[in-house]
Design a protein around this motif. Sequence first.
Motif, PDB file in Angstrom:
ATOM      1  N   ALA A  11      66.519  81.361  -5.517  1.00  0.00           N
ATOM      2  CA  ALA A  11      67.097  80.929  -6.857  1.00  0.00           C
ATOM      3  C   ALA A  11      66.067  80.199  -7.465  1.00  0.00           C
ATOM      4  O   ALA A  11      66.074  79.973  -8.803  1.00  0.00           O
ATOM      5  N   ALA A  12      65.118  79.406  -6.901  1.00  0.00           N
ATOM      6  CA  ALA A  12      64.042  78.576  -7.564  1.00  0.00           C
ATOM      7  C   ALA A  12      63.022  79.821  -8.350  1.00  0.00           C
ATOM      8  O   ALA A  12      62.199  79.298  -8.950  1.00  0.00           O
ATOM      9  N   SER A  13      62.862  80.920  -7.831  1.00  0.00           N
ATOM     10  CA  SER A  13      62.132  81.928  -8.423  1.00  0.00           C
ATOM     11  C   SER A  13      62.650  82.929  -9.330  1.00  0.00           C
ATOM     12  O   SER A  13      61.879  84.106  -9.420  1.00  0.00           O
ATOM     13  N   ARG A  14      63.795  82.742  -9.616  1.00  0.00           N
ATOM     14  CA  ARG A  14      64.268  83.613 -10.725  1.00  0.00           C
ATOM     15  C   ARG A  14      63.747  83.823 -11.956  1.00  0.00           C
ATOM     16  O   ARG A  14      62.621  82.993 -12.275  1.00  0.00           O
ATOM     17  N   PRO A  15      63.587  84.792 -12.654  1.00  0.00           N
ATOM     18  CA  PRO A  15      62.936  85.028 -13.918  1.00  0.00           C
ATOM     19  C   PRO A  15      63.444  83.930 -14.798  1.00  0.00           C
ATOM     20  O   PRO A  15      64.330  83.638 -15.010  1.00  0.00           O
ATOM     21  N   GLY A  16      62.118  83.611 -15.487  1.00  0.00           N
ATOM     22  CA  GLY A  16      62.355  82.120 -16.410  1.00  0.00           C
ATOM     23  C   GLY A  16      62.244  80.796 -15.780  1.00  0.00           C
ATOM     24  O   GLY A  16      62.190  79.888 -16.454  1.00  0.00           O
ATOM     25  N   THR A  17      61.930  80.996 -14.457  1.00  0.00           N
ATOM     26  CA  THR A  17      61.597  79.558 -13.663  1.00  0.00           C
ATOM     27  C   THR A  17      60.226  79.398 -13.705  1.00  0.00           C
ATOM     28  O   THR A  17      59.464  80.441 -13.868  1.00  0.00           O
ATOM     29  N   ARG A  18      59.567  78.564 -13.289  1.00  0.00           N
ATOM     30  CA  ARG A  18      58.274  78.128 -12.860  1.00  0.00           C
ATOM     31  C   ARG A  18      57.629  78.841 -12.013  1.00  0.00           C
ATOM     32  O   ARG A  18      56.524  79.504 -12.084  1.00  0.00           O
ATOM     33  N   PHE A  19      58.459  79.293 -10.965  1.00  0.00           N
ATOM     34  CA  PHE A  19      57.866  80.143  -9.725  1.00  0.00           C
ATOM     35  C   PHE A  19      58.318  81.563  -9.815  1.00  0.00           C
ATOM     36  O   PHE A  19      58.528  82.398  -8.866  1.00  0.00           O
ATOM     37  N   GLU A  20      58.551  82.088 -11.160  1.00  0.00           N
ATOM     38  CA  GLU A  20      58.946  83.340 -11.169  1.00  0.00           C
ATOM     39  C   GLU A  20      57.975  84.479 -10.826  1.00  0.00           C
ATOM     40  O   GLU A  20      58.375  85.494 -10.030  1.00  0.00           O
ATOM     41  N   ALA A  21      56.696  84.131 -10.636  1.00  0.00           N
ATOM     42  CA  ALA A  21      55.737  85.291 -10.086  1.00  0.00           C
ATOM     43  C   ALA A  21      56.012  85.350  -8.688  1.00  0.00           C
ATOM     44  O   ALA A  21      55.622  86.500  -8.119  1.00  0.00           O
ATOM     45  N   LEU A  22      56.796  84.292  -7.843  1.00  0.00           N
ATOM     46  CA  LEU A  22      56.879  84.692  -6.422  1.00  0.00           C
ATOM     47  C   LEU A  22      58.324  85.323  -6.189  1.00  0.00           C
ATOM     48  O   LEU A  22      58.716  85.443  -5.048  1.00  0.00           O
TER      49      LEU A  22
END
Length: 696
Positions: A96-107
Amino acid sequence: MRQRVPDALMAASTEELTKVELTVLESSLSGGVPKDLTGHVFAIGPVGSVDGGLPRADGAPILNGNGMIYRLDFGGGGAVRLTSRLARTPCYHADAASRPGTRFEALGFRDAGLLRFSPHLGLRDHLNHAFVPMHAPRAPARLLVTGDTGRPYEIDPATLQLVTPVGRNSTWYPAAPVDHPFPMTLATAHPCFDAERGELLTVNYGRSLLHLFAASLPRLDEIAALPRSWDRLASAAASMIEQQLLRPSADRLELLAKRALERLPARFRPSAPPGPGDLLARQAARFGGAPLDEAAGDFVHLLRWDGHNEPERHALLLPSGAPVRIEQSVHQLGLTRRWVVLADTAFRIGLESVACRGSGESPGVERLLRSLLTMAHEPSTTFYLVRRDALRPGGGSVVVKKVVVPLETLHFLVDYEDAGDRITVHAAHNCATDHAEWLRPYDRHAADRAPAPARLHGLSPLGQADVNRIGRYTIDAAAERVVDQAVFADPARALGVGLYAHREAGPSWMPPDRLENVYWRGAGIWDELSTEFIDRLYAAHPHRSLPLSALRRMRAEGGHPDSLFRFNHRAMRIEDRYEFPQRAVGCWLSSLQFVPRRGGSGADTDGYVVALVTTAHRAEVWIFDATNLARGPLCKLGHPAFRPGLTLHTAWLNAASPWRGGYKVPVREDYEDFVADAPVDEVKALFEEAVYPRFA
């Protein structure tokens, strides 16, 4: 009249409900609901990704979805209430924290067929498949929730919240030696619990082909974005392969895969695996200093857990000393008084799934990968038998017995009594029915080659290509041979055999010595799910019961609706059956659970069958008298907010008491060594900000 799959089957909500009162839609009873129906029925099913419920716009398989746990509370004829909760594992929060558009999307995680994988974080544990009740004298019942890819978790039956995984990360060997906080862990969806001994038996295993492609996953996004002309060429090649049925063996496939990787441009090749001084050395330290050579190939470990301490690990070996090799999966275990029964089940998890990204950018490439990598499942079942008294305290290795029976198997049950080391196995043979395949955008209808209906993309299993069967086998474990067998088939209905329910335990919470009556889902013939690919894949099934031409005629004539039937496994016959009405939009029977009647005799038919049914309008709860299925449902319940989509296995507890288990793995301790070794600094930040605080 061909029946249409109900749209509600493809619509699942992620909304969590709390004690919602169900409405009685229909009832033949004066009180609406049977007064002697009590306790709690649990059901589970996948409800889409962290981006929302179902349907998914990308057509990803339904089975690749977060688990939603449902509990129906029956109060002896009073209101029936529904509560539901998502199975929020640490990897759920990382996703949930790495969805597209989030700070961690690269992960972020990507869909890879039935799996969901991140090159930096690892494999999702969806926990969307089944339950295991754990009963002990004078103690509240405990409940596990399970899946095929990841550790089982204990939940609080009262709140439905996850409590703890079974075993630390370091207890479970990875199926591929890749450096992720969420290792690629393969398990069984159906562990077994013995109330008399107070022990859980489960499996952790690895397949040799997985580690080869796990290293390639970071490059699959680039391969999927090849030029459009290459994609058209790949699609043409796939068509030729499908029509010619070129099916290399598993060994040949591994050789071809290695050579293909060698010929790829350098930027598409997986990086060389770290040397012994790097990744393998770190992993060996994580896993108690044990060498992990086998974790990069084939291994099968039987784990035994007493519910209080770390599980013991027992490596299963063949008489030659080589590790047991699983070709497909270990979807289910069986437990008798003296033996643990494992099966190499007809549900492929791994190479062919990982290679299917489902991005839609290069459908030709995905189709080519599917045609190359998807093989028909094995037309027989290999059972491995483990003596329980050979499992020494503290773990170790144990030599197995091996027996092969004709016909493939996904689910099976066993008699608990095994006097004279005679093991009785009751197998549901899903012949030429592939539960690891789902409807894809480039699939074509088996008869008219029309494109697959977009509204059903992702649904599985695809239409069966032969009659399913029910087999009973008596195995002489010492001699490693079948000494008696009987097989039932119903070619008149081209019967499919799916999920099941039976009286699982008596007053002592031990299973019956011998199974007699079991309730089965009879899967109907759904013409919309019949595809050219599956018909071709299983056209040459060696144990065919019904000619494919006859099955196609039955499809064209409208097929058959689903049914709920009681099968007598001693007499090997159907003794009671309810057939759902044949309508333009059919009824899809999903989950079913036997509930003993309060104050009843204890007989294995004295109770009710609670079933989740998807109709043309909605998902409903149908309640049947277990002694008279043919009468039809006694009552039907529903609620506008109850939108589960496709549900799977179930469990029943007479009381849903708050968790008091004692055993609990702290999340930070469980992951900190894995996170510390992550090569990307953002992984540490993600855990500190989005994972650890959720479990503080």
